[in-house]
Design a protein around this motif. Structure first.
Motif, PDB file in Angstrom:
ATOM      1  N   ASN A   1       9.280   2.555 -19.776  1.00 21.44           N
ATOM      2  CA  ASN A   1      10.529   2.718 -20.548  1.00 21.44           C
ATOM      3  C   ASN A   1      10.464   3.816 -21.615  1.00 21.44           C
ATOM      4  OD1 ASN A   1      11.535   0.618 -19.050  1.00 21.44           O
ATOM      5  ND2 ASN A   1      11.078  -0.933 -20.604  1.00 21.44           N
ATOM      6  N   PHE A   2       9.825   4.916 -21.280  1.00 20.24           N
ATOM      7  CA  PHE A   2       9.741   6.037 -22.211  1.00 20.24           C
ATOM      8  C   PHE A   2      10.665   7.142 -21.712  1.00 20.24           C
ATOM      9  CE2 PHE A   2       7.935   9.866 -24.069  1.00 20.24           C
ATOM     10  CZ  PHE A   2       7.575   9.465 -25.345  1.00 20.24           C
ATOM     11  N   ARG A   3      11.715   7.438 -22.501  1.00 19.31           N
ATOM     12  CA  ARG A   3      12.736   8.427 -22.071  1.00 19.31           C
ATOM     13  C   ARG A   3      13.226   8.069 -20.663  1.00 19.31           C
ATOM     14  NH1 ARG A   3      14.492  12.290 -26.086  1.00 19.31           N
ATOM     15  NH2 ARG A   3      12.730  12.933 -27.323  1.00 19.31           N
ATOM     16  N   ASN A   4      13.165   9.037 -19.725  1.00 21.20           N
ATOM     17  CA  ASN A   4      13.688   8.696 -18.392  1.00 21.20           C
ATOM     18  C   ASN A   4      12.589   8.209 -17.441  1.00 21.20           C
ATOM     19  OD1 ASN A   4      12.376  11.030 -17.711  1.00 21.20           O
ATOM     20  ND2 ASN A   4      14.040  11.872 -16.452  1.00 21.20           N
ATOM     21  N   ILE A   5      11.394   7.942 -18.002  1.00 12.75           N
ATOM     22  CA  ILE A   5      10.312   7.420 -17.154  1.00 12.75           C
ATOM     23  C   ILE A   5      10.287   5.891 -17.270  1.00 12.75           C
ATOM     24  CG2 ILE A   5       7.841   7.520 -16.644  1.00 12.75           C
ATOM     25  CD1 ILE A   5       7.805  10.223 -18.179  1.00 12.75           C
ATOM     26  N   LYS A   6      10.656   5.215 -16.189  1.00 15.75           N
ATOM     27  CA  LYS A   6      10.805   3.754 -16.228  1.00 15.75           C
ATOM     28  C   LYS A   6       9.448   3.071 -16.214  1.00 15.75           C
ATOM     29  CE  LYS A   6      15.224   3.071 -16.274  1.00 15.75           C
ATOM     30  NZ  LYS A   6      15.426   3.145 -17.720  1.00 15.75           N
ATOM     31  N   GLU A   7       8.653   3.424 -15.225  1.00 19.20           N
ATOM     32  CA  GLU A   7       7.378   2.731 -15.046  1.00 19.20           C
ATOM     33  C   GLU A   7       6.494   3.619 -14.190  1.00 19.20           C
ATOM     34  OE1 GLU A   7       6.546  -1.059 -15.532  1.00 19.20           O
ATOM     35  OE2 GLU A   7       4.616  -0.026 -15.344  1.00 19.20           O
ATOM     36  N   THR A   8       5.341   3.987 -14.709  1.00 18.62           N
ATOM     37  CA  THR A   8       4.448   4.810 -13.893  1.00 18.62           C
ATOM     38  C   THR A   8       3.012   4.607 -14.319  1.00 18.62           C
ATOM     39  OG1 THR A   8       4.150   7.020 -12.961  1.00 18.62           O
ATOM     40  CG2 THR A   8       4.534   6.926 -15.295  1.00 18.62           C
ATOM     41  N   GLN A   9       2.124   4.852 -13.393  1.00 18.76           N
ATOM     42  CA  GLN A   9       0.689   4.756 -13.667  1.00 18.76           C
ATOM     43  C   GLN A   9       0.056   6.000 -13.064  1.00 18.76           C
ATOM     44  OE1 GLN A   9      -1.406   2.059 -15.021  1.00 18.76           O
ATOM     45  NE2 GLN A   9      -2.940   3.659 -14.817  1.00 18.76           N
ATOM     46  N   LEU A  10      -0.579   6.828 -13.904  1.00 16.88           N
ATOM     47  CA  LEU A  10      -1.073   8.123 -13.435  1.00 16.88           C
ATOM     48  C   LEU A  10      -2.556   8.276 -13.698  1.00 16.88           C
ATOM     49  CD1 LEU A  10       1.828  10.137 -15.065  1.00 16.88           C
ATOM     50  CD2 LEU A  10       1.604   9.709 -12.610  1.00 16.88           C
ATOM     51  N   GLN A  11      -3.227   8.926 -12.751  1.00 12.67           N
ATOM     52  CA  GLN A  11      -4.639   9.293 -12.939  1.00 12.67           C
ATOM     53  C   GLN A  11      -4.688  10.804 -13.097  1.00 12.67           C
ATOM     54  OE1 GLN A  11      -7.155   6.967 -12.839  1.00 12.67           O
ATOM     55  NE2 GLN A  11      -5.634   5.347 -12.508  1.00 12.67           N
ATOM     56  N   PHE A  12      -5.415  11.293 -14.104  1.00 11.76           N
ATOM     57  CA  PHE A  12      -5.388  12.729 -14.358  1.00 11.76           C
ATOM     58  C   PHE A  12      -6.701  13.405 -14.001  1.00 11.76           C
ATOM     59  CE2 PHE A  12      -2.321  11.131 -17.627  1.00 11.76           C
ATOM     60  CZ  PHE A  12      -1.184  11.599 -16.988  1.00 11.76           C
ATOM     61  N   ASN A  13      -6.572  14.712 -13.807  1.00 11.37           N
ATOM     62  CA  ASN A  13      -7.705  15.592 -13.596  1.00 11.37           C
ATOM     63  C   ASN A  13      -8.366  15.849 -14.957  1.00 11.37           C
ATOM     64  OD1 ASN A  13      -9.367  17.544 -12.596  1.00 11.37           O
ATOM     65  ND2 ASN A  13      -7.736  18.819 -11.735  1.00 11.37           N
ATOM     66  N   THR A  14      -9.671  15.985 -14.977  1.00  8.76           N
ATOM     67  CA  THR A  14     -10.315  16.284 -16.259  1.00  8.76           C
ATOM     68  C   THR A  14     -10.088  17.748 -16.662  1.00  8.76           C
ATOM     69  OG1 THR A  14     -12.365  16.852 -15.131  1.00  8.76           O
ATOM     70  CG2 THR A  14     -12.153  14.597 -15.930  1.00  8.76           C
ATOM     71  N   GLY A  15      -9.649  18.567 -15.724  1.00  6.95           N
ATOM     72  CA  GLY A  15      -9.343  19.968 -16.023  1.00  6.95           C
ATOM     73  C   GLY A  15      -7.842  20.183 -16.143  1.00  6.95           C
ATOM     74  N   VAL A  16      -7.311  20.990 -15.226  1.00  8.41           N
ATOM     75  CA  VAL A  16      -5.900  21.384 -15.329  1.00  8.41           C
ATOM     76  C   VAL A  16      -4.992  20.399 -14.588  1.00  8.41           C
ATOM     77  CG1 VAL A  16      -4.225  23.210 -14.860  1.00  8.41           C
ATOM     78  CG2 VAL A  16      -6.581  23.797 -15.533  1.00  8.41           C
TER      79      VAL A  16
END
Lengths: 361, 198
Positions: A10-25
């Motif tokens: 519920n942040f701005r237009n992002i309802k629900e998400t789960q993300l894994q990120f790269n340690t670089g770019v």
């Protein structure tokens, strides 16, 4: 230091998400208005507990919802910390499932630097923008600074209250009462002035070198550019007891670090008033890159870089320089509408596509 | 959530207390409902009793049921020493040390212009009277270390330094038994500032 995963609700237009990120770019790709900046804003909020776009936290909650929730795993020297920031009736921060007694204690746990088009105002805008820049930088690198800043702000409010009462004659206030607050304001204020002075000296050296490199690149020189020397200096608002009479007449304080400024000069000319927009933009990028180097020097950790739509505003020379300068092996989040403008960063990068608040990896 | 009128009233009253939110207030109210009528009466009368019996000591302004209070009456204490605190609860903390054997003076607050609290609203004039009447050797200022407490300390220090032989301020530093590595930076730097030569 890097953000390994992030959960958003519920942040701005992002309802629900789960993300894994790269340690670089990490490249955040999408058309305008899809929610790219919202993702950056969520990451920034995890570091500073405020937005870089608005001072109104409730504006960040998705429409028709009661609150938002962010939870990220931050890794620093192989140690994982779980940071949760939630806004319901009030803003709350949890680190490793323990609530922090004060929101402000979050600062320093997850260091972020934002590059965004409004950075131009660091040079062009009003002094409060430059003070906020300094306050955020110094708070991230030195916890004591934040302590003195909060103390100063509180004392300052008390001072203004007394001066206002003196002006309006609501109550009889003796000079010795005012002195007590002024002495404290000076003691605490001098701590801020000293820290700011030291930081600006370092930033000046760093930014001048970066600015010179951008401005003297062969392409720009061929275009008729000339060598540019950037100088950033501190303009403290010094305490002055003789202002007391004026302060009582106006009903508020007239000096102190809450009125400080930073002055940008290019070839000894006031850049805020007389430089071209291109020069101002180069100076603001130089300052942001100097901020990155400063934080690295102070904390021996590369902060996480957030770049919002930065390429659209830059010519090729500045863009290429910036891409090279930021790519130092630390974690980067960059938004763009087209991969063409950031080809220098593509190597090993992870691309996230944002469409209408949904994020695909 | 449905509550009967009398329960709603009790929850509402608990909710007004410091540190008690709506959920705790409701839990307390249900607890009261469970206990016997006798226990409830004891609790109620205890509340009334403190309101009826407790006054301020006319000398030190600590809470007391006698006049003057037991500390001011105690002839074994050093009446030449006055420790100035903000609240009666500060005395309890100081007394637990069992080290301090002087008198106290309760200001009943700290200077705070934003809350409309000025020196005149505190028991500072009463302290000045005491200093004039009694033989005071030293004033120890033990106000809090927040900005209001510091302002009060500074105000008192400037006011009293010509009237009393010694005006001192309690030290700030690292809690005993705690590790230096876990001490926050601000406290640690204060402790360094006020270090002493061995």
């Amino acid at each position: 230091m890097y953000l390994s995963s992030l959960q958003i609700r519920n942040f701005r237009n992002i309802k629900e998400t789960q993300l894994q990120f790269n340690t670089g770019v990490n490249i955040i790709l999408g058309q305008n208005g899809q929610g790219k900046t919202n993702l950056l804003e969520a990451i920034y909020f995890l570091g500073i507990a405020r937005s870089f776009r608005t001072s109104c936290d409730s504006a960040l909650i998705s429409r028709d919802m009661d609150g938002f929730f962010l939870s990220g795993i931050v890794v620093q020297q192989h140690i994982q910390d779980k940071i949760d920031v939630l806004l319901e009736d009030t803003k709350k921060v949890r680190i490793n499932n323990k609530f922090l007694p004060r929101i402000i204690d979050l600062i320093g746990h997850f260091q972020v630097i934002i590059f965004f088009p409004e950075d131009l105002h660091l040079v062009k805008g009003t002094p409060d923008i430059r003070r906020r820049f300094l306050d955020i930088l110094l708070s991230q690198s030195n916890p004591q600074y934040l302590h003195y800043l909060q103390r100063y702000n509180k004392i300052h409010k008390h001072c203004n209250e007394m001066l206002w009462q003196l002006k309006t004659g609501q109550q009889v206030i003796t000079m010795s009462e005012l002195d007590v607050w002024d002495i404290q304001r000076q003691e605490t204020g001098n701590q801020l002035i000293r820290a700011r002075k030291e930081a600006i000296e370092v930033l000046n050296d760093l930014a001048a070198g970066i600015h010179h490199q951008i401005a003297t690149s062969p392409t720009l020189m061929e275009d008729g550019g000339s060598s540019e020397i950037l100088k950033i200096s501190y303009k403290p608002s010094m305490f002055n007891k003789e202002k007391r009479v004026d302060e009582i007449r106006k009903g508020h304080t007239l000096n102190g670090p809450h009125l400080d400024d930073m002055v940008f000069q290019i070839n000894e000319i006031d850049a805020r008033r007389f430089s071209s927009q291109g020069q101002q933009r180069t100076a603001s990028i130089s300052l942001r890159l100097a901020e990155l180097e400063y934080l690295y020097q102070q904390t021996k950790e590369l902060p996480v870089l957030l770049l919002d739509d930065i390429c659209s505003e830059l010519d090729d020379v500045r863009r290429e320089y910036l891409m090279k300068a930021i790519n130092r092996g630390g974690q980067i989040f960059i938004t763009t509408t087209s991969l063409d403008t950031i080809k220098e960063l593509m190597d090993g990068a992870r691309v996230f596509t944002v469409r209408n608040g949904l994020i695909y990896s | 959530m449905y509550l009967t009128p009398s329960m709603a009233k009790l929850v509402h009253e608990f909710n007004k207390l410091p540190g008690i939110g709506p959920k705790t207030a409701q839990r307390l109210a249900f607890h009261i409902l469970k206990i016997s009528a006798t226990e409830a009466r004891v609790l109620a009368s205890a509340i009334i009793e403190v309101k009826d019996r407790i006054t301020n000591c006319p000398i030190c302004y600590n809470i007391t049921e006698d006049s003057p209070c037991s500390i001011c009456k105690d002839t074994t204490r050093d009446h030449g020493l006055i420790c100035v605190v903000e609240q009666p609860s500060d005395i309890i903390a100081m007394e637990k040390t069992r080290v301090y054997k002087g008198d106290y003076h309760v200001l009943q607050g700290a200077i705070s212009p934003l809350d409309g609290i000025r020196p005149d609203n505190l028991r500072i004039n009463e302290l000045l009277m005491r200093i004039q009447q009694e033989k005071v050797k030293e004033i120890i200022i033990a106000t809090d270390s927040d900005v209001e407490g510091e302002a009060t300390a500074l105000y008192l220090e400037r006011l009293l330094r010509t009237m009393v032989a010694r005006v001192s301020r309690i030290a700030h530093g690292i809690p005993i038994g705690s590790n230096i590595e876990y001490t926050d930076e601000v406290t640690l730097s204060k402790a360094l500032e006020s270090r002493r030569i061995l």
